[in-house]
Design a protein around this motif. Structure first.
Motif, short mmCIF file in Angstrom:
data_model
loop_
_atom_site.label_atom_id
_atom_site.label_comp_id
_atom_site.label_asym_id
_atom_site.label_seq_id
_atom_site.Cartn_x
_atom_site.Cartn_y
_atom_site.Cartn_z
N PRO A 67 -67.76 -44.35 3.48
CA PRO A 67 -68.75 -45.08 2.67
C PRO A 67 -69.93 -44.18 2.31
CG PRO A 67 -68.10 -46.34 4.63
CD PRO A 67 -67.55 -44.96 4.80
N PRO A 68 -70.70 -44.56 1.30
CA PRO A 68 -71.83 -43.71 0.89
C PRO A 68 -72.92 -43.58 1.95
CG PRO A 68 -71.86 -45.82 -0.26
CD PRO A 68 -70.54 -45.73 0.43
N PHE A 69 -73.11 -44.64 2.75
CA PHE A 69 -74.11 -44.60 3.81
C PHE A 69 -73.44 -44.97 5.13
CE2 PHE A 69 -76.51 -45.65 -0.03
CZ PHE A 69 -77.42 -44.60 -0.04
N THR A 70 -73.74 -44.21 6.15
CA THR A 70 -73.20 -44.50 7.48
C THR A 70 -74.35 -44.43 8.47
OG1 THR A 70 -72.66 -42.17 7.83
CG2 THR A 70 -70.90 -43.58 6.98
N GLY A 71 -74.14 -44.98 9.64
CA GLY A 71 -75.15 -44.96 10.68
C GLY A 71 -74.55 -45.44 11.98
N VAL A 86 -78.54 -42.01 -3.11
CA VAL A 86 -77.09 -42.07 -3.00
C VAL A 86 -76.54 -40.66 -2.94
CG1 VAL A 86 -74.97 -42.82 -4.14
CG2 VAL A 86 -77.03 -44.22 -4.31
N PRO A 87 -75.71 -40.34 -1.95
CA PRO A 87 -75.15 -38.98 -1.88
C PRO A 87 -74.35 -38.64 -3.13
CG PRO A 87 -74.74 -40.21 0.16
CD PRO A 87 -75.26 -41.19 -0.84
N ASP A 88 -74.47 -37.39 -3.56
CA ASP A 88 -73.74 -36.94 -4.75
C ASP A 88 -72.26 -36.85 -4.41
OD1 ASP A 88 -72.61 -35.57 -6.89
OD2 ASP A 88 -74.46 -34.45 -7.27
N LEU A 89 -71.45 -37.65 -5.09
CA LEU A 89 -70.02 -37.69 -4.83
C LEU A 89 -69.36 -36.34 -5.08
CD1 LEU A 89 -67.76 -39.64 -4.01
CD2 LEU A 89 -67.55 -40.30 -6.41
N CYS A 90 -69.90 -35.58 -6.02
CA CYS A 90 -69.29 -34.29 -6.37
C CYS A 90 -69.50 -33.23 -5.30
CB CYS A 90 -69.84 -33.80 -7.71
SG CYS A 90 -69.30 -34.80 -9.11
N THR A 91 -70.41 -33.49 -4.37
CA THR A 91 -70.60 -32.52 -3.29
C THR A 91 -69.60 -32.69 -2.17
OG1 THR A 91 -72.18 -33.91 -2.10
CG2 THR A 91 -73.08 -32.42 -3.78
N VAL A 92 -68.95 -33.86 -2.09
CA VAL A 92 -67.97 -34.09 -1.03
C VAL A 92 -66.54 -34.12 -1.56
CG1 VAL A 92 -69.56 -35.27 0.51
CG2 VAL A 92 -68.34 -36.59 -1.21
N ARG A 93 -66.37 -34.43 -2.83
CA ARG A 93 -65.05 -34.40 -3.47
C ARG A 93 -65.22 -33.93 -4.90
NH1 ARG A 93 -63.63 -34.87 0.94
NH2 ARG A 93 -62.14 -36.30 1.90
N GLU A 94 -64.28 -33.15 -5.37
CA GLU A 94 -64.34 -32.65 -6.74
C GLU A 94 -63.75 -33.70 -7.66
OE1 GLU A 94 -63.36 -28.51 -7.35
OE2 GLU A 94 -63.32 -28.23 -5.18
N ALA A 98 -68.39 -37.84 -14.76
CA ALA A 98 -68.57 -39.19 -15.32
C ALA A 98 -68.25 -40.25 -14.28
CB ALA A 98 -67.69 -39.36 -16.57
N VAL A 99 -67.25 -39.99 -13.43
CA VAL A 99 -66.94 -40.93 -12.35
C VAL A 99 -68.12 -41.00 -11.38
CG1 VAL A 99 -65.46 -41.34 -10.35
CG2 VAL A 99 -64.44 -40.66 -12.54
N GLU A 100 -68.66 -39.82 -11.05
CA GLU A 100 -69.80 -39.79 -10.13
C GLU A 100 -70.97 -40.60 -10.69
OE1 GLU A 100 -73.35 -38.84 -8.16
OE2 GLU A 100 -72.96 -38.30 -10.24
N ARG A 101 -71.23 -40.44 -12.00
CA ARG A 101 -72.35 -41.17 -12.61
C ARG A 101 -72.10 -42.68 -12.58
NH1 ARG A 101 -72.43 -36.79 -16.41
NH2 ARG A 101 -71.14 -38.01 -17.84
N ALA A 102 -70.86 -43.10 -12.84
CA ALA A 102 -70.54 -44.53 -12.83
C ALA A 102 -70.72 -45.12 -11.44
CB ALA A 102 -69.12 -44.75 -13.34
N VAL A 103 -70.23 -44.40 -10.44
CA VAL A 103 -70.37 -44.90 -9.07
C VAL A 103 -71.84 -44.94 -8.66
CG1 VAL A 103 -69.80 -44.44 -6.66
CG2 VAL A 103 -68.06 -44.12 -8.43
N ARG A 104 -72.58 -43.90 -9.06
CA ARG A 104 -74.01 -43.86 -8.73
C ARG A 104 -74.73 -45.06 -9.35
NH1 ARG A 104 -77.66 -40.19 -6.96
NH2 ARG A 104 -76.04 -38.60 -6.81
N GLN A 105 -74.38 -45.40 -10.59
CA GLN A 105 -75.03 -46.54 -11.23
C GLN A 105 -74.67 -47.84 -10.50
OE1 GLN A 105 -74.53 -46.81 -15.48
NE2 GLN A 105 -75.33 -48.91 -15.58
N ALA A 106 -73.44 -47.97 -10.07
CA ALA A 106 -73.06 -49.17 -9.33
C ALA A 106 -73.82 -49.28 -8.02
CB ALA A 106 -71.55 -49.16 -9.05
#
Length: 841
Positions: A67-71, A86-94, A98-106
């Protein structure tokens, strides 16, 4: 026949149809890893954009593997969600950018920044198919696109995908074990009906992966008798994959047989029996042996390791029986009877740690008028000395107090900080290991309410409310969990819920020491004519302490109601012939009570009257040292009500001598940093910083040394700002560690963080500014500065597009300052204009 409404969506439909919303309980419902920020805060006004956030979490996890946030705990996870980007999705998976931006907006923190609905989210993901990629490796690209395809199929098939946390009845933890009450066929052995649950739960807990359900929670969920059908139902109600149930049988005049059945629901194993027999006067040892037998059975299917014996803490049968009886009275809220039994257990075995803990807990909540018992802290200190060989759950909670006592005794500031955070870590670990234990959640809530812990300076009231709400959800009959709920709900602007919780608390525990003030507060919150008349009768006869506690302890003073109830109530403290009571005479001597009236007046915008009341008190020759606490001088000086000459002379005392620098509760002349900043007095800021540096270098108590470091670093940052270098001020304020705020009893951290938030907002960093205000403004709750910080939060929320939050903040300002002094009218006008722009009342 009964009708059960089991789906939250149906409950919403009822709400939409005009009925009372059934899920509006003040609890945050859902799985923490997938909850939106507004859902985590138990917001009662959720819309489909909350579901978009949850779906965004799922999409992120499908692509990133987590998940984007854990604890480590739910509260830590929620805190990260409210403050971290929100963690940048592109830093953990290539993945495609555009997918990263869509997920970030959600996953946008503000609902207004998210997609309006699921089809919009789906279209954004579909558009990613033709968008530029971030040079992925072929295998990674295929995996990412495959995952995105799965998401699109799910969106197309479901439209809007919402799944809350499954009910306890549907969950099943293969390693969670519940011990049902045993069936007892001999009345003289009846203490073992519940007692076997206490002993076996402690024996089995921590055996390899096994965790046990709290006996209190089991008793709330238990129905029926000791048979497989009832055991299956108990497993469903608690989410336990393992259930132990059994009987206590008289074998002869002096011997007994203990028979236990183990039901493994997760593995589909119906029943495995364990039986032990022996002398009735050794039944405690027999119960321990029975537990070891159950562990051996569990070892055939789990990595239990070597079978070891744990101890409930005493080998004395009289001590054990008295303790078990005390536990049973304790669970039912029969505090006097519980104290008597715990005392008997300690008399029979003075090293019985669990009995000592029981005494400390009950005395902490319900100190008796008789002096036959020692202070609660004395029993708790003794318990920490005998925390040897106890079950993990009990040992962990006792360790928490061990750290607290160790922090009191250390003389090194850094060591004090380290030990204090170990206290927090121990409670967090208890919640992590035993999320179904109401006492672990209760302990976490109490820690967050404690003014000497890190939590009040790092978390809003919603964090404490969440912990107590979880405790109540697990055991709704445990009265102390309700104690702080009304005040927390009032702080969060939910008076109707506060009144209902107060009524529930009184119905559960009519013997509570806070009964009178809770009842008075509940009556004052009730708008009905009958309740108003009853409240007036109580106000005519109640002691000063009862009236004070209803207004201050129960936080009526922070309730921005039209009638200004807190002011009206606090004026009654001066009624002739009213007795102060004996609960807290140091707070309410006959001279110092007006300070609370001044506090309430200042909060509601009656600045001049507050100043007059406060100054009359301080000029009184018999004014006590406590008169300086709840002092409104600081806020009034910042707002220009106190003449600059008086403020300069008052705050200047900190520059002239070392007086006040080593006080536990700093006097008013130690609070001048924000005022000097507001006047651009660089000379005073520099001198104050030099005095702080000298104090920090000198030998001092940990709190004094840490506060001196805090003041020194803040004065340096404020000096940069006064000289016009806002970028240097931001850097230096941002670098001040939160750990220094552990020793802050004067609200310095409130002002430094509000100042930092305003600087960041001025430079366009609204998201970071908003997070700071959400986190730190509560340190100043109930003051004019808190109202101004809330106005600033409203401005930022409006710029970020969070219309609901902006309207809430603007509405609070207009409610708090409904009839303010002229100096505050521009702020009220701004808030009203904001409400008009937002189309809100």
């Amino acid at each position: 026949e009964r009708c059960v409404l089991a789906d939250f969506g149906v409950a919403r439909a009822v709400d939409a149809a005009g009925g009372e919303r059934l899920t509006e309980t003040g609890l945050a419902l859902g799985t923490p890893a997938y909850m939106s920020p507004e859902q985590a805060a138990a917001d009662s006004h959720l819309d489909p954009r909350s579901d978009i956030y949850s779906l965004g979490c799922v999409v992120y996890e499908m692509l990133a593997g987590e998940p984007p946030f854990t604890g480590r705990t739910a509260q830590a996870l929620i805190a990260r969600r409210l403050t971290d980007p929100v963690p940048d999705l592109c830093t953990v998976r290539e993945v495609p950018r555009a997918v990263e931006r869509a997920v970030r907006q959600a996953l946008a923190r503000a609902p207004a920044d998210r997609f309006a609905d699921a089809p919009d989210f789906a279209r954004a993901l579909e558009a990613a198919a033709s968008a530029p990629r971030v040079t992925p490796r072929p295998a990674v690209r295929r995996a990412a696109l495959a995952a995105a395809a799965v998401v699109l199929v799910a969106l197309a098939g479901a439209g809007l995908w919402l799944r809350g946390r499954p009910a306890a009845e549907e969950a099943r933890d293969a390693n969670l074990l519940a011990v049902a009450p045993f069936e007892v066929l001999e009345p003289s052995l009846d203490v073992w009906r519940e007692g076997m649950g206490d002993v076996l739960s402690r024996t089995l807990d921590g055996a390899g992966p096994i965790r046990t359900v709290s006996p209190s929670v089991v008793l709330r969920r238990w129905r029926g008798r000791a048979d497989r059908t009832s055991a299956e139902e108990l497993g469903r109600r608690t989410g336990a994959g393992l259930v132990v149930y059994g009987t206590v049988l008289p074998r002869s005049r002096d011997s007994v047989t203990l028979r236990a059945a183990l039901l493994d629901r997760a593995a589909g194993v119906g029943r495995t029996e364990v039986e032990v027999s022996g002398a009735a006067d050794r039944i405690g040892e027999l119960a321990d042996s029975l537990g070891i037998g159950v562990i051996r059975v569990l070892a055939s299917s789990r990595a239990i390791g070597s079978v070891r014996r744990t101890s409930i803490g005493s080998t004395s049968l009289p001590a054990l029986k008295a303790f078990l009886q005390g536990e049973q009275f304790y669970r039912r809220g029969q505090w006097d009877s519980a104290l008597t039994r715990y005392d008997q257990a300690i008399a029979a075995d003075s090293t019985f740690a669990l009995a000592l803990v029981g005494m400390a807990q009950v005395l902490g909540w319900y100190p008796p008028t008789a002096t036959m018992y020692q202070p609660a802290e004395t029993y708790m200190r003794r318990a920490t000395l005998h925390n040897h060989g106890l079950p993990a759950r009990d040992s962990l909670l006792i360790i928490t107090d061990s750290f607290a006592f160790a922090a009191e005794e250390t003389t090194e500031p850094d060591e004090w900080v380290r030990i204090t955070f170990r206290t927090v870590a121990a409670v967090e670990e208890a919640v992590r290991r035993y999320p179904e234990d109401h006492m672990a959640w209760y302990a976490l809530g109490e820690l967050r309410m404690d003014n000497h812990s890190p939590w009040p300076i790092a978390q809003p009231p919603a964090a404490s409310l969440e912990a107590f709400s979880r405790a109540i959800a697990l055991d709704s009959g445990f009265a102390p969990s309700y104690e702080h709920m009304p005040e927390l709900l009032l702080l969060l602007g939910r008076p109707k819920e506060a009144r209902h919780v107060a009524a529930t608390y009184l119905a559960l525990d009519s013997t509570s020491p806070s009964k009178s003030e809770t009842r008075l507060a509940a009556l004052l919150l009730d708008p009905s004519p009958t309740s108003r008349a009853e409240a007036e009768r109580m106000l005519d006869t109640a002691s000063v302490y009862t009236v004070w506690a209803a207004a201050i302890d129960k936080r009526l003073v922070s309730w921005p109601d039209t009638a200004e109830t807190a002011i009206r109530v606090l004026r009654r403290l001066g009624d002739p012939g009213r007795g102060a009571g004996t609960s807290a005479p140091y707070v309410l001597d006959s001279i110092s009570w007006p300070k609370y009236l001044a506090y309430a007046l200042a909060f509601r915008g009656h600045l001049r009257e507050a100043s007059a009341v406060n100054e009359r008190l301080l000029r009184h020759p018999s004014a006590s040292p406590w008169s300086r606490w709840f002092d409104t001088f600081h806020d009034l000086s910042l707002l220009g009500i106190v003449p600059d000459s008086l403020a300069r002379a008052t705050y200047g005392r900190a520059l002239e001598s070392a007086a006040g620098w080593t006080d536990e509760y700093p006097p008013r002349h130690m609070r001048g940093l924000p005022w000097w900043l507001s006047r651009g007095d660089t000379a005073a800021l520099a001198r104050f910083g030099a005095q702080a540096a000298r104090t920090a270098r000198a030998p001092a108590a940990p709190r004094v040394a840490l506060r001196a470091r805090l003041l020194g670093e803040t004065s340096v940052a404020f000096l940069e700002l006064a000289r016009g270098d806002s970028l240097a001020a931001i850097r230096k304020l941002s670098a001040i560690p939160d750990t220094l705020c552990l020793a802050d009893n004067a609200g310095h951290c409130f002002h430094l963080n509000v100042t930092l938030a305003r600087l960041l907002a001025a430079r366009g960093d609204d998201r970071r500014a908003s997070a700071l205000l959400e986190r730190w403004r509560w340190v100043g709750s109930g003051t004019p500065s808190f109202v101004l910080a809330t106005l600033e939060l409203g401005r930022i929320a409006e710029r970020l597009g969070d219309r609901r939050k902006a309207a809430e903040c603007f509405g609070f300002v207009t409610a708090a300052w409904r009839r303010p002094d002229p100096e505050l009218l521009p702020y009220v006008a701004e808030a009203r204009e904001g409400l008009a722009r937002l189309g809100a009342e």
